[in-house]
Design a protein around this motif. Structure first.
Motif, PDB file in Angstrom:
ATOM      1  N   HIS A   1      -9.480   8.194  -7.909  1.00 43.91           N
ATOM      2  CA  HIS A   1      -9.999   6.896  -7.467  1.00 43.91           C
ATOM      3  C   HIS A   1      -9.424   5.748  -8.292  1.00 43.91           C
ATOM      4  O   HIS A   1      -9.201   4.649  -7.770  1.00 43.91           O
ATOM      5  N   HIS A   2      -9.161   5.986  -9.584  1.00 41.86           N
ATOM      6  CA  HIS A   2      -8.552   4.943 -10.415  1.00 41.86           C
ATOM      7  C   HIS A   2      -7.130   4.647  -9.939  1.00 41.86           C
ATOM      8  O   HIS A   2      -6.718   3.483  -9.860  1.00 41.86           O
ATOM      9  N   VAL A   3      -6.372   5.706  -9.630  1.00 40.13           N
ATOM     10  CA  VAL A   3      -4.983   5.544  -9.191  1.00 40.13           C
ATOM     11  C   VAL A   3      -4.919   4.782  -7.867  1.00 40.13           C
ATOM     12  O   VAL A   3      -4.096   3.876  -7.696  1.00 40.13           O
ATOM     13  N   LEU A   4      -5.795   5.137  -6.920  1.00 40.92           N
ATOM     14  CA  LEU A   4      -5.809   4.461  -5.624  1.00 40.92           C
ATOM     15  C   LEU A   4      -6.174   2.989  -5.765  1.00 40.92           C
ATOM     16  O   LEU A   4      -5.589   2.124  -5.095  1.00 40.92           O
TER      17      LEU A   4
ATOM     18  N   LEU B   1      -5.932  -0.893  -3.456  1.00 37.12           N
ATOM     19  CA  LEU B   1      -7.062  -0.685  -2.547  1.00 37.12           C
ATOM     20  C   LEU B   1      -8.337  -1.254  -3.148  1.00 37.12           C
ATOM     21  O   LEU B   1      -8.530  -1.242  -4.372  1.00 37.12           O
ATOM     22  N   THR B   2      -9.228  -1.739  -2.295  1.00 37.26           N
ATOM     23  CA  THR B   2     -10.520  -2.220  -2.765  1.00 37.26           C
ATOM     24  C   THR B   2     -11.430  -1.036  -3.066  1.00 37.26           C
ATOM     25  O   THR B   2     -11.101   0.117  -2.767  1.00 37.26           O
ATOM     26  N   HIS B   3     -12.566  -1.342  -3.662  1.00 38.58           N
ATOM     27  CA  HIS B   3     -13.543  -0.304  -3.991  1.00 38.58           C
ATOM     28  C   HIS B   3     -13.942   0.495  -2.751  1.00 38.58           C
ATOM     29  O   HIS B   3     -13.863   1.723  -2.726  1.00 38.58           O
ATOM     30  N   ARG B   4     -14.330  -0.213  -1.713  1.00 39.69           N
ATOM     31  CA  ARG B   4     -14.770   0.440  -0.481  1.00 39.69           C
ATOM     32  C   ARG B   4     -13.624   1.203   0.185  1.00 39.69           C
ATOM     33  O   ARG B   4     -13.810   2.320   0.678  1.00 39.69           O
TER      34      ARG B   4
ATOM     35  N   THR C   1     -11.000   2.546  -1.206  1.00 39.29           N
ATOM     36  CA  THR C   1     -10.709   3.739  -1.993  1.00 39.29           C
ATOM     37  C   THR C   1     -11.669   4.868  -1.655  1.00 39.29           C
ATOM     38  O   THR C   1     -11.262   6.020  -1.446  1.00 39.29           O
ATOM     39  N   VAL C   2     -12.948   4.537  -1.581  1.00 39.84           N
ATOM     40  CA  VAL C   2     -13.956   5.546  -1.244  1.00 39.84           C
ATOM     41  C   VAL C   2     -13.704   6.114   0.143  1.00 39.84           C
ATOM     42  O   VAL C   2     -13.753   7.334   0.352  1.00 39.84           O
ATOM     43  N   LEU C   3     -13.398   5.246   1.108  1.00 40.87           N
ATOM     44  CA  LEU C   3     -13.165   5.709   2.477  1.00 40.87           C
ATOM     45  C   LEU C   3     -11.907   6.564   2.583  1.00 40.87           C
ATOM     46  O   LEU C   3     -11.864   7.530   3.349  1.00 40.87           O
ATOM     47  N   VAL C   4     -10.865   6.227   1.813  1.00 41.54           N
ATOM     48  CA  VAL C   4      -9.641   7.040   1.812  1.00 41.54           C
ATOM     49  C   VAL C   4      -9.937   8.439   1.285  1.00 41.54           C
ATOM     50  O   VAL C   4      -9.488   9.449   1.845  1.00 41.54           O
ATOM     51  N   ILE C   5     -10.724   8.519   0.223  1.00 45.54           N
ATOM     52  CA  ILE C   5     -11.058   9.833  -0.346  1.00 45.54           C
ATOM     53  C   ILE C   5     -11.983  10.602   0.599  1.00 45.54           C
ATOM     54  O   ILE C   5     -11.881  11.833   0.703  1.00 45.54           O
TER      55      ILE C   5
END
Length: 385
Positions: free
Chosen positions: A279-282, A287-290, A292-296
């Motif tokens: 998540h740090h790398v993304l 990417l925004t916080h939201r 990043t979460v959605l990508v994961i």
């Protein structure tokens, strides 16, 4: 089954109602996550949110769905859950050392092995056949629980990340267990869906912008339960039943494995925290916080879909699926620099191969000859004085 579904919905509602009270309790007890160099949050946030999940899950299994579960196993697992939750609560209020935290997980693992009787007994491998684990059963079972529990704990770095990934993984595990695995224990899938319901009730409070964090109380509890549930289908391990939970938990396991590898290559302690997780790398890529979460979440869904292909494939299909998955995973990890921007062995090997093939191709030889001829003709022209 309709009655079970109604009670699962009620479990979700209970978790949603309990969580605000747990939030207030976290402030009172001092379970607050303060901003620092490793944290993403910019203001103090109440943690220990996993307590609400635990309470809703426990109420549902002991009251709403009590008749679904065998008494001895239910109480034995509950005792281990209490050890895990207490360990997480103490760590959220007064930060524990890694060794102390591992001791709590180890005690809970031993309860699962000796009291609940949930363990790996034998492994059935292609060609080799059945391997009886014997005394190896204990260390392998304990290692499995420790590894999965810590893998889920490590990805708990953004609002709703560990909660959402766990929902996807657990739901897939429940589906695979119900439809594909040849086990008569249907209650295991109901048990899994009960935890999914509790997590769904908690997620609105935890999704970005979060009102409360899972904390170690929640991350350890979820990871521990995922490990225990997966063990229920691994009493007699086959190639497929071993791979399915590993693939389902592909996101946290990948992040953990490459975090360990990254720290070893950088000659740092394995237990030392850093800001180079997935998540740090993304987020570092813009990417925004939201987002990043959605990508994961999307990555977790891909892993879950692939895991459901295993029971439908032949042995060689499973082997090929695993090989291509590992290659694709390595390419993805190298492309985003999860281990390090200068550590891309597979990408560089592919690049060297492509350049070598390009140099040896007929088109390249023809082009080189044409360039040589053109240069020769140009050199034969009289100079312009």
């Amino acid at each position: 089954m309709f009655s079970v579904i109604v009670k699962l919905v009620l479990t979700m509602i209970i978790a949603a109602i309990i969580t605000p009270f747990v939030r207030k309790m976290a402030f009172v007890l001092g379970a607050v996550d303060k901003p620092n160099a490793r944290r993403v949050n910019k203001k103090p946030m109440p943690t220990m949110g996993g307590l609400g999940i635990f309470v809703a899950f426990t109420f549902s299994t002991f009251v709403l769905l009590r008749i679904q579960f065998p008494t001895h196993e239910l109480f034995s697992v509950f005792l281990a859950e209490v050890v895990i939750v207490l360990t997480g609560m103490i760590d959220d209020i007064k930060e524990l050392k890694p060794r102390q935290k591992m001791s709590g997980i180890l005690i809970a693992s031993l309860i699962i092995y000796f009291l609940a009787g949930i363990r790996m007994n034998e492994v059935v491998l292609p060609v080799i056949g059945t391997i009886h684990l014997g005394w190896w059963s204990l260390p392998i079972t304990v290692f499995w629980i420790l590894a999965i529990t810590n893998a889920v704990n490590l990805i708990d770095g953004l609002d709703g990340l560990a909660t959402g990934v766990s929902i996807i993984g657990l739901f897939t595990m429940g589906i695979v267990g119900y439809f594909f695995l040849t086990t008569p224990d249907v209650y295991v899938s109901i048990w899994i869906f009960t935890l999914v319901a509790a997590l769904l009730g908690f997620l609105p409070h935890n999704f970005h912008p979060a009102k409360i964090f899972l904390g170690d109380t929640g991350a350890l509890f979820i990871g521990f339960m995922i490990a225990v549930f997966s063990l229920k289908g691994l009493k007699n391990v086959t190639f497929v039943t071993l791979l399915i939970p590993v693939i389902i938990l592909g996101v946290p396991i990948t992040d953990t494995v490459y975090a360990i590898l990254r720290r070893i290559l950088n000659k740092k302690p394995i237990s030392q925290a850093d800001k180079h997780h997935l998540h740090h790398v993304l987020m570092g890529m813009g990417l925004t916080h939201r987002q990043t979460v959605l990508v994961i979440y999307g990555l977790a869904l891909i892993f879950s879909f692939i895991s459901m292909l295993y029971p439908l494939s032949s042995l060689w299909g499973n082997i090929l699926l695993t090989i291509f998955l590992l290659i694709g995973l390595e390419l993805f990890v190298e492309s985003i620099g999860l281990v390090g921007v200068n550590r891309q062995p597979l990408l560089r090997a592919i690049e060297r191969t492509v350049k070598k093939l390009a140099r040896n191709s007929p088109e390249q030889e023809t082009s080189t000859k044409a360039q040589t001829t053109e240069k020769k003709q140009h050199s034969d022209l009289p100079e312009d004085k």
